[in-house]
Structure formats: structure tokens, C-alpha cells
Design an enzyme around this catalytic site. Structure first.
Site, short mmCIF file in Angstrom:
data_model
loop_
_atom_site.label_atom_id
_atom_site.label_comp_id
_atom_site.label_asym_id
_atom_site.label_seq_id
_atom_site.Cartn_x
_atom_site.Cartn_y
_atom_site.Cartn_z
N ASP A 136 11.43 95.89 11.64
CA ASP A 136 11.20 94.16 12.41
C ASP A 136 12.26 93.56 11.57
O ASP A 136 12.12 93.09 10.87
CB ASP A 136 9.66 94.40 12.73
CG ASP A 136 9.74 92.67 13.05
OD1 ASP A 136 9.40 93.16 14.51
OD2 ASP A 136 10.43 91.69 13.44
N ASP A 191 15.98 93.69 17.65
CA ASP A 191 15.14 93.39 16.73
C ASP A 191 14.10 95.05 15.95
O ASP A 191 13.80 94.33 15.07
CB ASP A 191 15.15 92.24 16.65
CG ASP A 191 13.52 91.95 15.91
OD1 ASP A 191 12.35 92.05 16.90
OD2 ASP A 191 12.70 90.99 15.04
N GLU A 192 13.72 95.87 16.50
CA GLU A 192 12.57 96.22 15.96
C GLU A 192 12.29 98.21 16.37
O GLU A 192 13.21 97.99 17.61
CB GLU A 192 10.90 96.07 16.00
CG GLU A 192 10.93 95.96 17.71
CD GLU A 192 9.32 95.53 18.08
OE1 GLU A 192 8.65 95.70 16.91
OE2 GLU A 192 9.02 94.36 19.03
N1 DCP Z 1 11.84 86.82 21.01
C1 DCP Z 1 11.73 86.01 22.29
N2 DCP Z 1 11.04 85.36 22.94
C2 DCP Z 1 9.95 85.63 22.40
C3 DCP Z 1 10.17 86.09 21.05
C4 DCP Z 1 11.21 86.36 20.93
O1 DCP Z 1 13.29 85.74 22.70
N3 DCP Z 1 8.67 84.83 23.15
C5 DCP Z 1 13.23 86.98 20.70
C6 DCP Z 1 14.10 86.23 19.53
C7 DCP Z 1 13.35 86.78 18.59
C8 DCP Z 1 13.87 88.17 18.33
O2 DCP Z 1 12.93 88.22 19.83
O3 DCP Z 1 14.05 86.80 17.43
C9 DCP Z 1 12.54 88.99 18.04
O4 DCP Z 1 11.02 88.83 17.96
P1 DCP Z 1 9.93 88.80 17.33
O5 DCP Z 1 8.92 88.46 17.53
O6 DCP Z 1 10.50 89.95 15.50
O7 DCP Z 1 10.58 87.77 16.15
P2 DCP Z 1 11.13 87.26 15.54
O8 DCP Z 1 12.68 88.25 14.66
O9 DCP Z 1 12.67 85.57 15.51
O10 DCP Z 1 10.39 86.48 13.39
P3 DCP Z 1 9.73 87.64 12.81
O11 DCP Z 1 9.96 89.11 13.46
O12 DCP Z 1 10.41 87.51 11.61
O13 DCP Z 1 8.35 87.41 13.23
MG MG Z 2 11.70 89.58 15.01
#
Ligand code: DCP
Ligand code: MG
Length: 591
Positions: A109, A200-201
Site C-alpha cells: 500500500d 495504490d494497493e
Molecule cells: N482516497 C480518496 N478518498 C478516500 C480515501 C482515499 O480519494 N476516502 C485516495 C487518496 C489516497 C488513495 O486513495 O491517497 C489511497 O488511499 P489510502 O487509504 O491508501 O490512503 P493513503 O495512501 O493516502 O495513505 P496511507 O495508505 O499511507 O494511510
Molecule cells: Mg495508501
């Protein structure tokens, strides 16, 4: 088994303490946040808004649900519990027998993905608290901003109150898709059949690569993360475990830029599970967490086994199985080649608008994105669903079965436009498209899977579970904008939605004086109740909505012989016709 406080949490001088929304759930990097302060600010700033009203309705619904379960729980006599303990013990043995420790799964992720991409493109943002999105909603925040309680899905104006220095950067999906593609090139080197769960995952089966290169799973994870960094300049976190459910939990443990390896060893898994909070598990959302905590005092995964008799007594067999599996640390280990993606979707949140030209423009973008995603994977679909969220947070879905399987953006747009037109005028703040009933044009074996799937449907026209599984996985509660894409663990999401066993028959069962019913009859009854629609589809969890009064109908039409069934689903309130809130009814007919 009362614990009134955690639901109603009620200190009337501090009403925010009972106000739990997606905005106040901790994400990685928020461990040291002053939770009380965040909750108070979120409460004060959203009070009186339509969002707040909607949250209150959800809260009231959840309390009702908890109350009902408590009543049912209180009716369980010792003999009932004895009976259900036997059922639970037997099921635990059966589930244990399915444990597969032969595969090594890695979940990767990206860290603060959109924010990290933006910072890469504009290094002056480095080290400063920033969020991607705008005043109405932010998609994510970097780790500096998270220290203030700023997080994804939070309105920007609340985020700004929490962190006055916060810098906002508008979303740029082209950039994120570009970097996502780069990461996928790396994933492919480690597992050509990796499962992308969102931009992203991804889940990778690294069993072969560990064996071929005589490397430990931890070393493979290190190397993969390094390789991602070299190719993209971005960091990611990884979790390694014997199955996908656990791998996902593990990837969050040492975020950001870290990894955690859970060995393929039963004892190690059971120890890990024993203290794991239930909310960490994919498929257990806010409502399920509260029900389990407040009715059964289950807070850790181990608790699922300790309270197994209650779970078997009060939940449908499908849900009880899911909970027991979680208690045993079981999850999916099957190979990606055998998995047929059931749907692809996308959605966008924006500032509420009634401007029809603007709304159609957004639909064009969504149709194009959906078509591109389908083409990338060589998929065609036939059931198109439009999801809308109004400015008052009401979620509507409208579905149509297309005349043919398609991946063309023109086809998608043509049908989506008709669906949208029927809903206008409306003030909307979110729009999404989803396509189901997939055919894969690339893989012969997928076609074989589809035939099996059809066999399944034909053999189980009266089995809701099979039908609903075939139709769609439920969205997770905090789905990312791309997160509606199947994660490969869709079963887990399904399980959450499959519902509390509120069958009126349970009432009769609990009141029954004679508990000496033969095992066979009991088993049969358990099974029968599992295939009754009320049993399976009373939602345990809801994303956005109070219960829908009229359950929509899924209609399966067999047009003779072994031809493909047509599936159509009416809309639930949460979106995507999901079982969680729709309480679907199923009808089958043969033409
Ligand atoms: N995303 C979004 N709306 C949300 C949650 C996430 O648009 N409610 C998008 C933005 C994030 C991406 O999806 O960058 C990936 O989500 P993640 O939950 O993996 O969050 P991040 O990668 O930002 O942070 P981390 O994985 O480090 O907690
Ligand atoms: Mg993420």
C-alpha cells in the site's frame, strides 16, 4: 452484556464524545492525535449540517440494531447457548480444517499516495502539512497533516480548522494513474497475476519468487519496496502473511515506509489474532464494530471465538462463519488466475451542483475512466449502475442491464446518461459508475470460470447467497474514490453486509420450549433459515443510509437452456445495490 457507554457514550456536557464519523476514525500516522479535540471540532463544525443529520439517522439506526440484538440475546436460555456452542465448535473444527499455510501473500500500500505524488511533483511541499482536495472534501493528507487529525474524506474546512497551516492541492487523477501504472510494472515482476485492489494497493502471491530465489518473504518485501522507490520516487508499506486478509492488516502496522511479516505458522497467526482489534479487519466497519462491542463485548478477534455460541445464535450462518474465520485468522489464499473480477467502478465527489451540463461532463469523464480500466484488463460487462449522492447525502443507485457485453465508453455513456436524465433535476455531490457481470476477453480460463459461475446460479436460483455473491461485492465503508474496485477479498466485505439474523423464526426458535429437537432437524432448520431472504439480507452495516423500507428486487432471467442469466438489481440506499442496506429480494424466472 451491557456497555451502554460506547454507543451512546453519553456525557451530555461533551456530546461530541459519542459523535463517531468517518472523519474521526484514526488512520496510520494519527496515533498521537488529541482525539477529544478532533472529535469536538468535527462535532461543532458539522452540527446542523445535512451530513450531521444523516449521521444522526445512522446512529439512531445503529442503536436500534444494538437494542434489538440485546433483546434477542437476553432471550437465550442456557439450553439454547449449549446448543449453539455445539454448532459453533463443529464449525470451528471445519473452518480450521480449511487453513492453508502453503502460500505467502504480500499486501503493498503506497504511503499517503495522492499527497506523496503531489509532493514529488512539487518538492516545496515537503515537510509541510498538506492535503489533496478542496474545501468540500479532501482525498488524503500527508503524515505531517495527520498529526493534527486531518484525514481522507474530511471536508477541507474542518481540516483547516484542525490545522490552520494546511496547504491544499487540487486532485489530479492523471498523475496518480501514471504513478500507479509504474508501481504495477514493479508488482508484475514479483507476481504476474497480482491483484490490484485500488490505484495504490495490491496483493501479490510471492510464494514462487521466495522459493525460486531462496529469499525470505521479508527480504522480498524489502526488495520490492526498494524497487518501487527507485522506479517512482515514492514510498510504500508492505505486509506479509499466509493469507490476504492478514497481509492487509500487516501492511498497516509499520506505515509509513515500513513492513511487517507474519510467519506461516499457526501459533504465530493465533498469537497475532489474539490481541488484534476487530476494526483492523477488512469487512468490519463502524456498525459491526459497535454491535460486536456493545452487545457481546467483543473487542479483539480472539473474542469472536470466545463468544462463538452467541455469534452462531444471533447471526446468519454466513456472518457467523465470517466472524469465526476472523477469530481463527483465516483468509483467502487462492491464486489470482482463478479469480474472476466481478465488477469495476469509480466515483467522484465534488461540490454540490445542480448544473446539468457540469453533471453530464462529469459523467463523460467517469464513463471514459471506466472504459479505460475495463480495456486495460480486457473486461466487458453488462450491468451498469449509476450511483448518485444528493446534496442532502441521500444515496441513490440506478441499474440497467445492457443489451450486450461492452467496454466501450460510448455505450457506457449512452446508458448512464439515460439513468442520470431520469434523476434530474437534482443537486448532486457525488457520482459514480459501476459495471458488473463481467466477461474477460483475455483469458480462456476466465470463460471457464464464468461457466462455473453460471452453473452455480442455475443450481442455486433460490439461494440468495450465491446470487448476491455473483452480483456484487459490497463497498467497504471508507472506500477510496477508486476503492470500489474489487479487492480480491470481496467475500469479506460481503460477509459484513450479510446481516444480523433477525428472522422472526429466531424469535420462535428462542421461545421454543422443547430444546430436544434432533440434531438433524436442528441442522436443517439452521440451513433453511440461512436461505430465507429475511435472514440473509437484513443489513448489519450501512454506509450512508437508514433502512430502506422497500427492498429492491434482483431479477434473474434465464432465457432457456444454459444461456446466461440476466441480472438486474434495484438500488439500495447506500449505493451500488448492496445487500448491506437494500435487503434485496431475489426473484427468478425462466423464459
Ligand atoms: N482516497 C480518496 N478518498 C478516500 C480515501 C482515499 O480519494 N476516502 C485516495 C487518496 C489516497 C488513495 O486513495 O491517497 C489511497 O488511499 P489510502 O487509504 O491508501 O490512503 P493513503 O495512501 O493516502 O495513505 P496511507 O495508505 O499511507 O494511510
Ligand atoms: Mg495508501
Amino acid at each position: 452484556m451491557e456497555n451502554e457507554k460506547s454507543v451512546s457514550g453519553t456525557d451530555s456536557a461533551r456530546p461530541w464524545q459519542s459523535y463517531h464519523t468517518a472523519y474521526t476514525n484514526a488512520k496510520a500516522g494519527m496515533e498521537k492525535v488529541d482525539k477529544d479535540k478532533v472529535q469536538r471540532i468535527v462535532y461543532e463544525m458539522s452540527k446542523g449540517s445535512k451530513y450531521f443529520e444523516n449521521e444522526e439517522k445512522k446512529e439512531a439506526y445503529m442503536k436500534q440494531k444494538i437494542e434489538n440484538m440485546r433483546v434477542q440475546c437476553a432471550k437465550l436460555a442456557a439450553a439454547d447457548l449449549n446448543h449453539y456452542q455445539k454448532i459453533a465448535d463443529k464449525r470451528i473444527v471445519e473452518l480450521e480444517a480449511t487453513r492453508d499455510l502453503s502460500r505467502v501473500w504480500l499486501h503493498v500500500d503506497m504511503d499517503a499516495f495522492y499527497a506523496a505524488v503531489e509532493t514529488l511533483c512539487n518538492p516545496s511541499l515537503k515537510g509541510k502539512p498538506m492535503a489533496v482536495g478542496g474545501m468540500s472534501m479532501i482525498s488524503t493528507a500527508n503524515y505531517e497533516a495527520r498529526k493534527f487529525g486531518v484525514r481522507a474524506a474530511m471536508p477541507g474546512f474542518i481540516a483547516l480548522k484542525l490545522c490552520p497551516e494546511l496547504i491544499f492541492v487540487p486532485t489530479d487523477f492523471k498523475k496518480y494513474t501514471h504513478y500507479s501504472d509504474l508501481t504495477r510494472k514493479v508488482f508484475k515482476k514479483y507476481d504476474p497475476n497480482f491483484l490490484a485492489a485500488s490505484l495504490d494497493e495490491a496483493y501479490l502471491d510471492i510464494t514462487s519468487i521466495c522459493n525460486e530465489r531462496s529469499m525470505t518473504s521479508g527480504d522480498v518485501a524489502e526488495e520490492l519496496r526498494e524497487s518501487i522507490h527507485t522506479e517512482t520516487g515514492l514510498t510504500c508499506s508492505a505486509g506479509v502473511a499466509p493469507n490476504r486478509l492478514l497481509a492487509k492488516v500487516c501492511s498497516d502496522i509499520n506505515k509509513p515506509n515500513g513492513q511487517f511479516v507474519l510467519p506461516n505458522d499457526r501459533m504465530a497467526v493465533m498469537t497475532f489474532i489474539s490481541s488484534l482489534p476487530i476494526r483492523k479487519v477488512g469487512g468490519i466497519g463502524n456498525v459491526t464494530e459497535h454491535v460486536l462491542k456493545d452487545v457481546f463485548e467483543i473487542t479483539t478477534c480472539e473474542g469472536m471465538l470466545q463468544k462463538s455460541s452467541f455469534l452462531c445464535a444471533l447471526f446468519s450462518p454466513t456472518s457467523a462463519d465470517f466472524f469465526l474465520s476472523v477469530g481463527l485468522g483465516l483468509g483467502r489464499t487462492d491464486t489470482p488466475q482463478a479469480t474472476l473480477r466481478k465488477s469495476i467502478s469509480n466515483e467522484r465527489t465534488f461540490s454540490a451542483t445542480k448544473d446539468e451540463a457540469l453533471l453530464y461532463k462529469k459523467l463523460v469523464d467517469l464513463a471514459e475512466m471506466l472504459s479505460n480500466d475495463m480495456k486495460k484488463e480486457g473486461l466487458c460487462g453488462r450491468t451498469l449502475t449509476l450511483k448518485l449522492k444528493t446534496s442532502s447525502f441521500e444515496v441513490r443507485t440506478r441499474a440497467v442491464t445492457l443489451p450486450t457485453y461492452t467496454c466501450s465508453s460510448e455505450d457506457i455513456l449512452k446508458h448512464a446518461s439515460k439513468l442520470l436524465k431520469a434523476e434530474l433535476p437534482a443537486s448532486l455531490r457525488l457520482m459514480g459508475l459501476r459495471i458488473d457481470s463481467m466477461l474477460c476477453l483475455k483469458k480462456e480460463e476466465t470463460k471457464r470460470n464464468l461457466d462455473l459461475w453460471i452453473d452455480d446460479l442455475e443450481n442455486n436460483v433460490d439461494d440468495h447467497n450465491t446470487v448476491a455473491n455473483a452480483i456484487n461485492p459490497c463497498p467497504i465503508e471508507e472506500s477510496s474514490q477508486d476503492g470500489w474496485i474489487d479487492s480480491g477479498d470481496e467475500r469479506l466485505q460481503e460477509e459484513e453486509s450479510s446481516g444480523v439474523n433477525q428472522n422472526p423464526k429466531l424469535e420462535q426458535r428462542l421461545n421454543r420450549k422443547n430444546h430436544t429437537m434432533s440434531q438433524t432437524r436442528q441442522r436443517k432448520k439452521h440451513k433453511t433459515s440461512s436461505s430465507s431472504s429475511q435472514d440473509k439480507h437484513i443489513p448489519i452495516d450501512m454506509t450512508n443510509c437508514p433502512p430502506s423500507p422497500a427492498a429492491p428486487e434482483i431479477r434473474i432471467v434465464f432465457s432457456g437452456g444454459r444461456s446466461r442469466p440476466r441480472l438486474t438489481a434495484g438500488g439500495g440506499n447506500c449505493g451500488w445495490s448492496c445487500r448491506r442496506c437494500s435487503g434485496m429480494r431475489v426473484a427468478a424466472s425462466v423464459s
